[in-house]
Design an enzyme around this catalytic site. Structure first.
Site, short mmCIF file in Angstrom:
data_model
loop_
_atom_site.label_atom_id
_atom_site.label_comp_id
_atom_site.label_asym_id
_atom_site.label_seq_id
_atom_site.Cartn_x
_atom_site.Cartn_y
_atom_site.Cartn_z
N SER A 146 0.82 -1.21 0.00
CA SER A 146 0.00 0.00 0.00
C SER A 146 0.85 1.26 0.00
O SER A 146 0.54 2.23 -0.69
CB SER A 146 -0.91 0.01 1.22
OG SER A 146 -1.82 -1.07 1.19
N GLU A 147 1.90 1.27 0.79
CA GLU A 147 2.75 2.46 0.90
C GLU A 147 3.71 2.59 -0.28
O GLU A 147 4.00 3.69 -0.70
CB GLU A 147 3.56 2.42 2.21
CG GLU A 147 2.74 2.59 3.46
CD GLU A 147 2.13 3.97 3.61
OE1 GLU A 147 2.69 4.95 3.08
OE2 GLU A 147 1.08 4.07 4.25
N GLY A 148 4.19 1.46 -0.77
CA GLY A 148 5.24 1.50 -1.78
C GLY A 148 6.55 1.95 -1.14
O GLY A 148 6.55 2.52 -0.05
#
Length: 163
Positions: free
Chosen positions: A33-35
């Site tokens: 989700s954050e990368g």
């Protein structure tokens, strides 16, 4: 002597009780989700960030010298997660690992206060796990706009929560 033994056993039991930590499924979801970004960047709301969503305003960035490696990003993330793990441990004891992981991901993204005042937690406390899972979808707005990435993230959290 017996009283001393009881006290010692109680202290050993208390000391060995560890707070739950995010599991691999939750960590994978959070990283996805954050990368990962090895250099400083401004996130969607303009906060200086690095790695896997490490916001300098909240966690500080002293001693971080970009570019960082993914391994360094994971170390930073694991330190950042402690406060959100504690938040979920205190607010919602008794969750299974996947429910817990989904809630930690949500708290990491939205903040502990947002988790504590969320319909997700209200439903958990009421024993309505389906309602809690459905409530993730309500939190896909930033700056008054529905954000596609948040919509996807909330669906992934719901899926993990229900698995």
């Amino acid at each position: 002597m017996a009283k001393v033994l009881i006290v010692v056993l109680a202290l050993v039991a208390y000391g060995s009780a560890q707070q739950r930590q995010i599991g691999q499924a939750g960590l994978n979801l959070l990283k996805q989700s954050e990368g990962f970004v090895p250099n400083f960047y401004n996130d969607q709301i303009g906060l200086k960030t690095i790695g896997y969503g490490h916001a300098c305003q909240w966690q500080g960035c002293d001693g971080i010298n970009p570019p960082i490696t993914e391994a360094q990003g994971t170390q930073i993330l694991e330190k950042d997660l402690v406060q959100f793990e504690d938040c979920v441990n205190q607010a919602a004891p008794g969750l299974n690992q996947n429910q817990y992981d989904a809630c930690v991901d949500f708290a990491f993204n939205m903040g502990c206060g947002a988790f504590q005042s969320s319909d997700i937690l209200s439903n958990i406390k009421a024993g309505n796990m389906e309602g809690a899972a459905d409530a993730f979808a309500k939190y896909n707005v930033a700056g008054g706009q529905v954000i596609e990435g948040l919509t996807v993230r909330r669906q992934n959290e719901k899926n993990l929560f229900l698995s």
